[in-house]
Scaffold this motif. Structure first.
Motif, PDB file in Angstrom:
ATOM      1  N   GLU A  63      19.257  78.843  39.239  1.00 56.18           N
ATOM      2  CA  GLU A  63      18.404  77.846  39.219  1.00 56.18           C
ATOM      3  C   GLU A  63      16.810  78.689  38.930  1.00 56.18           C
ATOM      4  N   GLY A  64      16.546  79.532  39.357  1.00 56.99           N
ATOM      5  CA  GLY A  64      15.577  80.348  39.024  1.00 56.99           C
ATOM      6  C   GLY A  64      15.326  80.884  37.576  1.00 56.99           C
ATOM      7  N   ALA A  65      16.315  80.949  37.111  1.00 61.83           N
ATOM      8  CA  ALA A  65      16.598  81.391  35.615  1.00 61.83           C
ATOM      9  C   ALA A  65      16.411  80.148  34.745  1.00 61.83           C
ATOM     10  N   GLY A  66      16.175  79.091  35.204  1.00 60.94           N
ATOM     11  CA  GLY A  66      16.203  77.872  34.580  1.00 60.94           C
ATOM     12  C   GLY A  66      17.475  77.015  34.462  1.00 60.94           C
ATOM     13  N   PHE A  67      18.576  77.287  35.102  1.00 61.46           N
ATOM     14  CA  PHE A  67      19.900  76.616  35.111  1.00 61.46           C
ATOM     15  C   PHE A  67      20.102  75.619  36.173  1.00 61.46           C
ATOM     16  N   ARG A  68      20.707  74.544  35.645  1.00 63.89           N
ATOM     17  CA  ARG A  68      21.179  73.468  36.769  1.00 63.89           C
ATOM     18  C   ARG A  68      22.571  73.459  37.118  1.00 63.89           C
ATOM     19  N   VAL A  69      22.873  73.500  38.381  1.00 64.33           N
ATOM     20  CA  VAL A  69      24.329  73.739  38.796  1.00 64.33           C
ATOM     21  C   VAL A  69      24.850  72.501  39.415  1.00 64.33           C
ATOM     22  N   ASP A  70      25.938  72.052  38.534  1.00 66.78           N
ATOM     23  CA  ASP A  70      26.676  70.730  38.938  1.00 66.78           C
ATOM     24  C   ASP A  70      27.885  70.917  39.546  1.00 66.78           C
ATOM     25  N   ASN A  71      28.171  69.943  40.411  1.00 65.71           N
ATOM     26  CA  ASN A  71      29.652  69.469  40.965  1.00 65.71           C
ATOM     27  C   ASN A  71      30.041  70.887  41.147  1.00 65.71           C
ATOM     28  N   SER A  72      29.338  71.721  42.163  1.00 62.40           N
ATOM     29  CA  SER A  72      29.890  73.012  42.472  1.00 62.40           C
ATOM     30  C   SER A  72      29.993  73.183  43.964  1.00 62.40           C
ATOM     31  N   GLU A  73      30.124  72.096  44.773  1.00 66.31           N
ATOM     32  CA  GLU A  73      30.402  72.424  46.186  1.00 66.31           C
ATOM     33  C   GLU A  73      31.191  73.032  46.793  1.00 66.31           C
ATOM     34  N   ALA A  74      32.635  72.829  46.223  1.00 72.17           N
ATOM     35  CA  ALA A  74      33.798  73.438  46.999  1.00 72.17           C
ATOM     36  C   ALA A  74      34.796  74.066  46.208  1.00 72.17           C
ATOM     37  N   SER A  75      34.349  74.830  45.345  1.00 69.12           N
ATOM     38  CA  SER A  75      35.298  75.857  44.672  1.00 69.12           C
ATOM     39  C   SER A  75      34.992  77.215  44.605  1.00 69.12           C
ATOM     40  N   LEU A  76      35.406  77.994  43.783  1.00 70.87           N
ATOM     41  CA  LEU A  76      35.106  79.452  43.635  1.00 70.87           C
ATOM     42  C   LEU A  76      34.446  79.605  42.501  1.00 70.87           C
ATOM     43  N   TYR A  77      33.967  78.533  41.902  1.00 66.52           N
ATOM     44  CA  TYR A  77      33.035  78.701  40.860  1.00 66.52           C
ATOM     45  C   TYR A  77      31.729  77.692  40.814  1.00 66.52           C
ATOM     46  N   LEU A  78      30.987  78.182  40.091  1.00 69.63           N
ATOM     47  CA  LEU A  78      29.625  77.334  39.780  1.00 69.63           C
ATOM     48  C   LEU A  78      29.724  77.082  38.292  1.00 69.63           C
ATOM     49  N   TRP A  79      29.188  75.598  38.133  1.00 72.21           N
ATOM     50  CA  TRP A  79      29.371  75.025  36.866  1.00 72.21           C
ATOM     51  C   TRP A  79      27.927  74.758  36.506  1.00 72.21           C
ATOM     52  N   ALA A  80      27.408  75.646  35.629  1.00 72.39           N
ATOM     53  CA  ALA A  80      26.123  75.714  35.215  1.00 72.39           C
ATOM     54  C   ALA A  80      25.766  75.675  34.092  1.00 72.39           C
ATOM     55  N   THR A  81      24.456  74.949  33.820  1.00 75.68           N
ATOM     56  CA  THR A  81      23.933  74.556  32.574  1.00 75.68           C
ATOM     57  C   THR A  81      22.707  74.754  32.283  1.00 75.68           C
ATOM     58  N   ARG A  82      22.031  74.822  31.088  1.00 79.88           N
ATOM     59  CA  ARG A  82      20.803  74.914  30.432  1.00 79.88           C
ATOM     60  C   ARG A  82      20.384  74.066  29.644  1.00 79.88           C
ATOM     61  N   GLY A  83      21.145  72.921  29.462  1.00 74.58           N
ATOM     62  CA  GLY A  83      21.195  71.808  28.315  1.00 74.58           C
ATOM     63  C   GLY A  83      21.582  72.189  26.870  1.00 74.58           C
ATOM     64  N   GLU A  84      22.009  73.609  26.872  1.00 69.98           N
ATOM     65  CA  GLU A  84      22.220  74.090  25.422  1.00 69.98           C
ATOM     66  C   GLU A  84      23.901  74.012  25.448  1.00 69.98           C
ATOM     67  N   PRO A  85      24.389  74.445  23.864  1.00 71.90           N
ATOM     68  CA  PRO A  85      25.617  74.603  23.684  1.00 71.90           C
ATOM     69  C   PRO A  85      26.211  75.664  24.637  1.00 71.90           C
ATOM     70  N   CYS A  86      27.273  75.561  25.097  1.00 77.75           N
ATOM     71  CA  CYS A  86      27.813  76.682  26.123  1.00 77.75           C
ATOM     72  C   CYS A  86      28.054  78.026  25.582  1.00 77.75           C
ATOM     73  N   TRP A  87      28.220  78.056  24.198  1.00 78.09           N
ATOM     74  CA  TRP A  87      28.370  79.461  23.698  1.00 78.09           C
ATOM     75  C   TRP A  87      26.738  80.248  23.554  1.00 78.09           C
ATOM     76  N   ASP A  88      25.937  79.340  23.527  1.00 77.31           N
ATOM     77  CA  ASP A  88      24.510  79.997  23.523  1.00 77.31           C
ATOM     78  C   ASP A  88      24.296  80.575  25.086  1.00 77.31           C
ATOM     79  N   THR A  89      24.827  79.860  25.909  1.00 80.33           N
ATOM     80  CA  THR A  89      24.357  80.160  27.206  1.00 80.33           C
ATOM     81  C   THR A  89      25.415  81.425  27.567  1.00 80.33           C
ATOM     82  N   VAL A  90      26.732  81.513  26.982  1.00 76.71           N
ATOM     83  CA  VAL A  90      27.711  82.454  27.214  1.00 76.71           C
ATOM     84  C   VAL A  90      26.800  83.912  26.566  1.00 76.71           C
TER      85      VAL A  90
END
Length: 87
Positions: free
Chosen positions: A17-44
């Motif tokens: 979040e400090g780096a500008g991401f939003r974390v969605d629907n990630s309350e109860a798993s072993l992963y965080l589902w994060a976005t910066r509102g751009e194509p996923c490959w740009d984020t990767v």
């Protein structure tokens, strides 16, 4: 184990979040589902440039086209290093 993953989740979520991401629907798993509102490959690519490997959300269906999946399963040391690289 639960406390360890909860700590990792809190650290990574705050760093993302400090780096500008939003974390969605990630309350109860072993992963965080994060976005910066751009194509996923740009984020990767952006994260890989910082030594952080994630899975492109596109692997999990069309709804993930702008998300990446960040695992909480790395060691505490690696999670802390990733957080430092995000700051």
């Amino acid at each position: 184990q639960h406390a360890r993953y909860a700590r990792r989740r809190g650290l990574l979520k705050a760093a993302l979040e400090g780096a500008g991401f939003r974390v969605d629907n990630s309350e109860a798993s072993l992963y965080l589902w994060a976005t910066r509102g751009e194509p996923c490959w740009d984020t990767v690519s952006w994260l890989a440039d910082r030594g952080i490997l994630v899975a492109p959300g596109e692997f999990y269906g069309p709804a993930g086209a702008q998300h990446v999946r960040v695992a909480l399963t790395a060691t505490d040391e690696r999670v802390e290093a990733a957080c430092a690289r995000l700051s």
